[in-house]
Design an enzyme around this catalytic site. Sequence first.
Site, PDB file in Angstrom:
ATOM      1  CG  ASP A   1      -2.289   4.269  -1.572  1.00 11.57           C
ATOM      2  OD1 ASP A   1      -2.987   4.306  -2.608  1.00 11.57           O
ATOM      3  OD2 ASP A   1      -2.369   3.372  -0.723  1.00 11.57           O
TER       4      ASP A   1
ATOM      5  CB  SER B   1      -0.950  -0.028   1.194  1.00 17.18           C
ATOM      6  OG  SER B   1      -1.854   1.037   1.123  1.00 17.18           O
TER       7      SER B   1
ATOM      8  CG  ASP C   1      -5.986   1.332  -1.249  1.00 22.90           C
ATOM      9  OD1 ASP C   1      -5.032   2.130  -1.324  1.00 22.90           O
ATOM     10  OD2 ASP C   1      -6.205   0.624  -0.252  1.00 22.90           O
TER      11      ASP C   1
END
Length: 456
Positions: A243, A101, A247
């Site tokens: 990011d 992430s 997402d």
Amino acid sequence: MGKLFGTFGVRGIANEKITPEFALKMGMAFGTMLKREGRKRPLVVVGRDPRVSGEMLKEALISGLLSIGVDVINVGIAPTPAIQFACRYFRTDGGAVITASHNPPEYNGIKLLEPNGLGLKKEREAVVEELFFNENFDRAKWHDIGEIREEDIIRPYLDAIKSRVDMEAIKRRRPFVVVDTSNGAGSLTLPYLLRELGCKVVSVNAQPDGHFPARNPEPNEENLRSFMKIVKALGADFGVAQDGDADRAVFIDENGNFIQGDKTFALVVKAMLQENGGGLVVTTVATSHIIDELAKQYNGKVIKTKVGDLIVSRALLEHNGLVGGEENGGVIFPDFVLGRDGAMTTAKIVEIFAKSGKKFSELIDELPRFYQVKTKRHISGDRHAAVEKVAELAEQRGFRLDTTDGTKILFDDGWVLVRASGTEPIIRIFAEAKDEEKAEEYLSIGLELLKESLKV
Ligand code: MG
């Protein structure tokens, strides 16, 4: 037995904790579970973000799946929500995403997915854990080894997003948008999506590079300072930053101001409640009460969960919610992808902007007004016990409480939340009220109770 999974998947330093052997065993454990659940020839979609260690880990994970007799669709580099979308699109029995992430480049991780794209259920995570640690794998006979095929998911994902917004309205206004995809997976989707929607686009940091050479992939105000200047200097209508696994989408207004995630979430909530004549919104206890106020105005209902996008997604599915989100700029459209989706969020915001005819800052100014103050304290002892003690003390003083996640004290015109971090020796204190002075006052009530709770 050890614990593998955190709030959503497993994460750590690549080639230290998250090694090829680790990914291989994870693939074997996941595959073994699917086989034992009775699927003869399970099908799993696998993809990754552009981290340096991504290809190595993805290939190892795929090897593990194949050796159990699971067929694999390899979609290569793609945003996490696109891989979640692929689970439904290819009618798979599950999915796996290699991503860390927004974490720094040395990290990587693995997220496992249900057939509907949602993060793996807790009970099934426990099964994978057990198989992983006991190395209790059902290897296939040589002639039953799985097969692999490559597929593109980017095009179907973008087309699906485009079908969900009013492209005519967007083309009429032709917004000027500057995009910063942090050299992450969104580099392959967001600039193209915006162009196809009819925006004028300038993109920066938009070639996938797992070293993340341009900036830290976490899209917070500190990491976006130079991007904020670019948005203003170019005279854009607004900016959007993502990011590493795309997402999340975070917005900058035409004056170069960073917009807090819960405000863009609120813009989406307002529009969707209006479009649908009401609906159920799911968010966490840490999100602004702007959402509650909008729900009151537009016939909505709000459910508040613990912090974590997977928890919000699960609640959306369970209660048939309309839209969900968090204060960090992740919006969930459950009838599309059961997880935060930065590209879908951006498309929706572009549509809202185009239809309004207003400036971005004006849209934000029209939202119900709340002031937020946030701080944190480093705690050496048991931080969870301290937060529980705060609840006890607050109760003694007759305060109204919500202990869904941490200790939240509710006032008529605001709140303060005292919450232990899941991973760091930190307690965070958030307060919100209708004016700045009140917000500060509530913050100090939280701090004072925390101080007292640490004395005993
Ligand atoms: Mg992310």
